[in-house]
Design a protein around this motif. Structure first.
Motif, PDB file in Angstrom:
ATOM      1  N   LYS A 171       0.826  -1.219   0.000  1.00 42.77           N
ATOM      2  CA  LYS A 171       0.000   0.000   0.000  1.00 42.77           C
ATOM      3  C   LYS A 171       0.862   1.272   0.000  1.00 42.77           C
ATOM      4  CE  LYS A 171      -3.909   2.086  -0.191  1.00 42.77           C
ATOM      5  NZ  LYS A 171      -3.864   3.251   0.642  1.00 42.77           N
ATOM      6  N   PRO A 172       1.886   1.375   0.881  1.00 46.82           N
ATOM      7  CA  PRO A 172       2.721   2.582   0.792  1.00 46.82           C
ATOM      8  C   PRO A 172       3.427   2.704  -0.558  1.00 46.82           C
ATOM      9  CG  PRO A 172       3.192   1.351   2.809  1.00 46.82           C
ATOM     10  CD  PRO A 172       2.252   0.519   2.008  1.00 46.82           C
ATOM     11  N   LEU A 173       3.791   1.560  -1.160  1.00 46.23           N
ATOM     12  CA  LEU A 173       4.417   1.604  -2.493  1.00 46.23           C
ATOM     13  C   LEU A 173       3.415   2.132  -3.524  1.00 46.23           C
ATOM     14  CD1 LEU A 173       6.316  -1.818  -2.451  1.00 46.23           C
ATOM     15  CD2 LEU A 173       7.364   0.442  -2.517  1.00 46.23           C
ATOM     16  N   LEU A 174       2.181   1.654  -3.403  1.00 45.17           N
ATOM     17  CA  LEU A 174       1.125   2.096  -4.313  1.00 45.17           C
ATOM     18  C   LEU A 174       0.871   3.596  -4.151  1.00 45.17           C
ATOM     19  CD1 LEU A 174      -1.262   1.489  -6.253  1.00 45.17           C
ATOM     20  CD2 LEU A 174      -2.633   0.984  -4.239  1.00 45.17           C
ATOM     21  N   CYS A 208      -8.955   2.993  -6.366  1.00 44.55           N
ATOM     22  CA  CYS A 208      -8.175   1.777  -6.099  1.00 44.55           C
ATOM     23  C   CYS A 208      -9.035   0.824  -5.272  1.00 44.55           C
ATOM     24  CB  CYS A 208      -6.920   2.097  -5.292  1.00 44.55           C
ATOM     25  SG  CYS A 208      -5.819   3.248  -6.100  1.00 44.55           S
ATOM     26  N   VAL A 209      -8.831  -0.452  -5.492  1.00 47.16           N
ATOM     27  CA  VAL A 209      -9.527  -1.455  -4.682  1.00 47.16           C
ATOM     28  C   VAL A 209      -8.449  -2.289  -3.992  1.00 47.16           C
ATOM     29  CG1 VAL A 209     -11.239  -3.294  -4.670  1.00 47.16           C
ATOM     30  CG2 VAL A 209     -11.331  -1.534  -6.444  1.00 47.16           C
ATOM     31  N   ILE A 210      -8.549  -2.371  -2.662  1.00 47.57           N
ATOM     32  CA  ILE A 210      -7.472  -3.015  -1.905  1.00 47.57           C
ATOM     33  C   ILE A 210      -7.969  -4.305  -1.255  1.00 47.57           C
ATOM     34  CG2 ILE A 210      -5.732  -2.688  -0.077  1.00 47.57           C
ATOM     35  CD1 ILE A 210      -5.522  -0.599  -2.350  1.00 47.57           C
ATOM     36  N   TYR A 211      -7.283  -5.390  -1.564  1.00 47.86           N
ATOM     37  CA  TYR A 211      -7.575  -6.651  -0.879  1.00 47.86           C
ATOM     38  C   TYR A 211      -6.763  -6.670   0.422  1.00 47.86           C
ATOM     39  CZ  TYR A 211      -8.087 -11.560   0.152  1.00 47.86           C
ATOM     40  OH  TYR A 211      -8.383 -12.740   0.784  1.00 47.86           O
ATOM     41  N   GLN A 212      -7.480  -6.635   1.540  1.00 47.27           N
ATOM     42  CA  GLN A 212      -6.799  -6.568   2.841  1.00 47.27           C
ATOM     43  C   GLN A 212      -6.432  -7.986   3.286  1.00 47.27           C
ATOM     44  OE1 GLN A 212      -5.965  -3.731   4.032  1.00 47.27           O
ATOM     45  NE2 GLN A 212      -7.622  -2.220   4.009  1.00 47.27           N
ATOM     46  N   ARG A 250     -10.841   7.590  -2.501  1.00 51.93           N
ATOM     47  CA  ARG A 250     -10.083   6.983  -3.596  1.00 51.93           C
ATOM     48  C   ARG A 250     -10.013   5.464  -3.474  1.00 51.93           C
ATOM     49  NH1 ARG A 250      -3.676   7.142  -3.872  1.00 51.93           N
ATOM     50  NH2 ARG A 250      -4.094   5.246  -2.659  1.00 51.93           N
ATOM     51  N   ASP A 251      -9.861   5.000  -2.240  1.00 48.11           N
ATOM     52  CA  ASP A 251      -9.641   3.558  -2.035  1.00 48.11           C
ATOM     53  C   ASP A 251     -10.898   2.853  -1.513  1.00 48.11           C
ATOM     54  OD1 ASP A 251      -7.036   4.203  -2.647  1.00 48.11           O
ATOM     55  OD2 ASP A 251      -6.318   4.097  -0.577  1.00 48.11           O
ATOM     56  N   PHE A 252     -11.086   1.641  -1.992  1.00 49.89           N
ATOM     57  CA  PHE A 252     -12.203   0.826  -1.504  1.00 49.89           C
ATOM     58  C   PHE A 252     -11.657  -0.505  -1.005  1.00 49.89           C
ATOM     59  CE2 PHE A 252     -13.886   3.535  -4.811  1.00 49.89           C
ATOM     60  CZ  PHE A 252     -15.032   4.049  -4.226  1.00 49.89           C
ATOM     61  N   ASN A 253     -12.387  -1.050  -0.033  1.00 47.66           N
ATOM     62  CA  ASN A 253     -12.084  -2.407   0.424  1.00 47.66           C
ATOM     63  C   ASN A 253     -12.618  -3.411  -0.582  1.00 47.66           C
ATOM     64  OD1 ASN A 253     -10.727  -3.232   2.757  1.00 47.66           O
ATOM     65  ND2 ASN A 253     -12.170  -1.995   3.960  1.00 47.66           N
ATOM     66  N   LYS A 311      -4.084   1.188   5.444  1.00 45.19           N
ATOM     67  CA  LYS A 311      -4.922   2.374   5.647  1.00 45.19           C
ATOM     68  C   LYS A 311      -5.426   2.842   4.276  1.00 45.19           C
ATOM     69  CE  LYS A 311      -4.585   6.390   8.544  1.00 45.19           C
ATOM     70  NZ  LYS A 311      -4.565   7.502   7.684  1.00 45.19           N
ATOM     71  N   LEU A 312      -6.735   3.067   4.204  1.00 41.07           N
ATOM     72  CA  LEU A 312      -7.300   3.472   2.914  1.00 41.07           C
ATOM     73  C   LEU A 312      -7.430   4.992   2.828  1.00 41.07           C
ATOM     74  CD1 LEU A 312     -10.087   0.786   2.400  1.00 41.07           C
ATOM     75  CD2 LEU A 312      -7.650   0.669   1.882  1.00 41.07           C
ATOM     76  N   ILE A 313      -7.335   5.489   1.620  1.00 45.00           N
ATOM     77  CA  ILE A 313      -7.515   6.940   1.414  1.00 45.00           C
ATOM     78  C   ILE A 313      -8.978   7.177   1.049  1.00 45.00           C
ATOM     79  CG2 ILE A 313      -6.902   8.899  -0.076  1.00 45.00           C
ATOM     80  CD1 ILE A 313      -4.063   7.759  -0.224  1.00 45.00           C
TER      81      ILE A 313
END
Ligand code: COA
Ligand code: AMP
Length: 633
Positions: A175-178, A192-196, A208-211, A203-205
């Motif tokens: 995530k920090p790299l992204l 962005c869609v993040i697979y946790q 912009r970011d979705f789970n 941490k999502l923004i």
């Protein structure tokens, strides 16, 4: 039919041959034309309409394979081992595709996928394919800067990522790299869609970011969208000679027709069989043979998160092969070398049963005969070297097990596959005599599945591949053909090196080193490495007046390459030298430097500017453990 007959059948009627293979694919509208020309390049199945996800997933459910395992996840790092059936895969892919569509992703939109070796990476690829969106998977071992370069080149509307990847010695914080990559890039994705993952919740923004799961909640699953045969299925970036990677475009229909052919004819895999390619979805092997190939064939594929050794022991590959009853196994020679080094007598091999294993396939780098002999001795199955590249997407040469197993020759990648008219060309652009070394080129047109162009870079495509040898595709490899038509791949003709089966550009590393404020000039070569095949070595000439500790500068340069390109570059060794050996016209004599580093006899190049420099280079290399037995002849 034997190999010779199949190859001749293709030679007699190339279009008819591929039209026949195209019948193994479900079409929304079958193609009437196999090959057509566009500008200077060629297209396959341009008038067909088709969907990759349908062919890789839905049609198998329709055909009654819904309960068969499609993807088996094996992670010796997390101890997870679980299977996903074709039916479940269809559900997950349709759901993610539905959610992406709700957020505006449509046919032709680009989507970057930045994920480790978890099944969701395949779900993401297939969801894009379902909508006709063009995915571009970025390997997790690249630094934020590399991700940013790809974001700017393919301008994705969305990025699908995971919270983290897991290397044996550390958590890779995706995530920090992204976030850093998006910050650096001029283009910004809409979302962005993040697979946790349970190992790290990112941490999502806001906005912009979705789970991953929340994003899909309550959406209508999407159906497959048929696309033109030439529609890009994906873009995969690979190293060229400069810092700007090449975006290899994969055409949808040719990709499927070719992969389907290879599954049966090269790997001898059909519906219900179990296949494992121990690579990463970030590489072409992962695209073709972790994701699309085995799924198109209705087989079971393994997504493996781990290494060949140390996770936890050198028997882990054989355990996965045993537990999943793998029939054909595909890996890189480096992986076998790593295992052989820890288990020279094959003690770990004997601990696991390999009743179903019919063959081991190797690619990605030159397979050394010792490693092949070791594997054949301990497994008692053919160990098959085959040669291909990101650009082709499937084997140019190999031993077609599914047709017939040809006699193996150590050091050879065997014979050309149908579709490829392979020629060895000399500097005069004409075929060399049999047995002589030359540039390996493929007479145009390339077969289905191979790149029609580079993303947004038609000119670069033509200059890189079609210009040196008019009428041919230039592979960038050099080699020879023997009296039986067997191909030997010997070296690259450009600045690309191969480190642990990973294709890297020395030119790109040089660009990074040159950006160090104390470096006036530099060169990077690929020196021989017992484990990784090659490893990069840097030479740094410092700017006038720099009086800092050289060791500090070397350390900073090593850190700079890791930071800008990523850990996968494995750039760990560099030396400071006064000058670089050059020809009188100013060309750096890299090939001679490689010979010195590898301890091989070398000839003084006739065009060298100042012969004494080579002694300085040798002395510098000796300080870092290279150039031990080198001498001039
Ligand atoms: N995400 C983040 N970092 C990664 C990564 C990923 N997906 N893959 C590799 N890296 C990192 C590694 O952690 C290592 O970092 P380090 O310098 O901190 O140790 C670095 O990149 C180099 O990785 P690698 O070249 O894989 O070397 P290794 O020392 O970790 O392992 C082998 C050595 C031989 C076991 C390993 O190279 C291997 O399995 N090779 C097989 C190659 C292969 O399958 N290639 C695919 C082409 S078909
Ligand atoms: P990549 O595009 O990353 O798959 O790398 C392709 C390059 O890897 C080729 O052009 C070769 O230089 C090298 N390569 C791949 N397979 C082989 C092989 N079987 N033998 C020798 N080199 C190979």
């Amino acid at each position: 039919m034997g190999y010779g007959e199949v190859y001749s059948a293709w030679q007699r009627d190339p279009e008819g041959f591929w039209m026949e293979q195209a019948q193994a694919i479900d079409w929304a509208r079958p193609p009437k034309t196999a090959l057509s020309a566009r500008d200077a390049t060629y297209e396959w199945f341009a008038d067909g309409m088709v969907n990759t996800c349908w062919n890789a997933v839905d049609r198998h459910v329709e055909a009654g394979r819904g309960d068969q395992i499609a993807i088996q996840h094996e992670s010796p790092i997390t101890h997870a081992t679980k299977g996903i059936t074709y039916r479940e895969l269809q559900k997950r892919v349709a759901s993610l595709a539905g959610a992406l569509r709700m957020r505006g992703i449509e046919k032709g939109d680009r989507v970057i996928i930045y994920m480790p070796m978890i099944p969701e990476a395949l779900v993401a690829m297939l969801a894009c394919a379902r909508l006709g969106a063009i995915h571009s998977v970025v390997f997790g071992g690249f630094a934020a800067n590399e991700l940013a370069v790809r974001i700017d080149d393919c301008t994705p509307k969305a990025i699908l990522a995971a919270s983290c990847g897991l290397e044996p010695n550390r958590v890779v914080h995706y995530k920090p790299l992204l976030d850093a990559a998006i910050e650096q890039a001029a283009h910004k994705p809409e979302f962005c869609v993040i697979y946790q993952r349970e190992q790290e919740v990112a941490k999502l923004i806001e906005g912009r970011d979705f789970n991953w799961h929340g994003f899909q909640y309550g959406v209508k699953p999407a159906d497959c969208v048929p696309v033109e045969g030439t529609h890009p299925a994906y873009i995969l970036y690979t190293s060229g000679t400069t810092g700007q990677p090449k975006g290899v475009v994969r055409p949808t229909a040719g990709h499927m027709v070719a992969l389907q052919w290879t599954m049966k004819n090269i790997y001898n895999i059909g519906p219900g069989d179990r296949f494992w390619a121990a690579s990463d979805v970030g590489w072409v092997v992962g695209h073709s043979y972790i994701c699309y190939g085995p799924l198109l064939a209705g087989a079971t594929t393994v997504v493996y998160e781990g290494k060949p050794v140390g996770t936890p022991h050198p028997g882990v590959f054989w355990r996965v092969i045993q537990n999943n009853r793998i029939k054909s196994f595909f890996t890189a020679p480096t992986a076998l070398r790593a295992i052989k080094r820890e288990d020279p007598d094959g003690i770990w091999v004997k601990r696991y049963a390999q009743h179903d294993l019919q063959a081991i396939f190797l690619a990605g780098e030159r397979a050394d005969p010792d490693t092949i002999a070791w594997a054949e001795k301990h497994f008692g199955v053919p160990v098959i070297d085959h040669w291909w590249q990101t650009e082709t997407g499937w084997a140019i040469a190999g031993n077609p097990l599914g047709i017939e197993l040809l006699p193996q020759k150590a050091g050879s990648a065997c014979v050309p596959m149908p579709g490829y008219d392979v020629q060895i060309l000399g500097e005069d652009r004409h075929p060399v005599k049999q047995g002589e070394l030359g540039a390996i080129a493929i007479r145009l047109p390339l077969p289905p599945g191979c790149l029609p162009t580079l993303w947004n870079a038609d000119d670069r495509f033509r200059k890189s591949y079609l210009t040196t040898f008019p009428g041919y595709y230039e592979t960038g490899d050099a080699g020879l053909v023997d009296e039986d038509g067997y191909l030997y791949i010997m070296a690259r003709t450009d600045d690309v090196i191969n480190v642990a089966g990973h294709r890297l550009s020395t030119g790109q590393m040089e660009e990074v080193l040159a950006s160090h404020p104390d470096v006036a000039e530099c060169a990077v070569i690929g020196a021989a490495d017992d484990l990784k095949g090659q490893s990069p070595v840097g030479f740094l000439c410092l700017s006038k007046g720099v009086e800092r500790d050289e060791a500090d500068i070397v350390r900073e340069c090593v850190a700079l390459v890791r930071d800008r390109i990523g850990p996968v570059a494995a750039f760990k060794k560099a030396v400071v030298v006064e000058r670089l050996p050059k020809t009188r016209s100013g060309k750096i004599l890299r090939a001679t430097m490689v010979k010195i580093a590898d301890g091989q006899p070398f000839k003084m190049p006739a065009t060298i500017d100042d012969p004494d420099i080579l002694d300085e280079i040798r002395a510098a290399l000796e300080t870092i453990g290279y150039a031990r037995q080198t001498h001039r002849v």
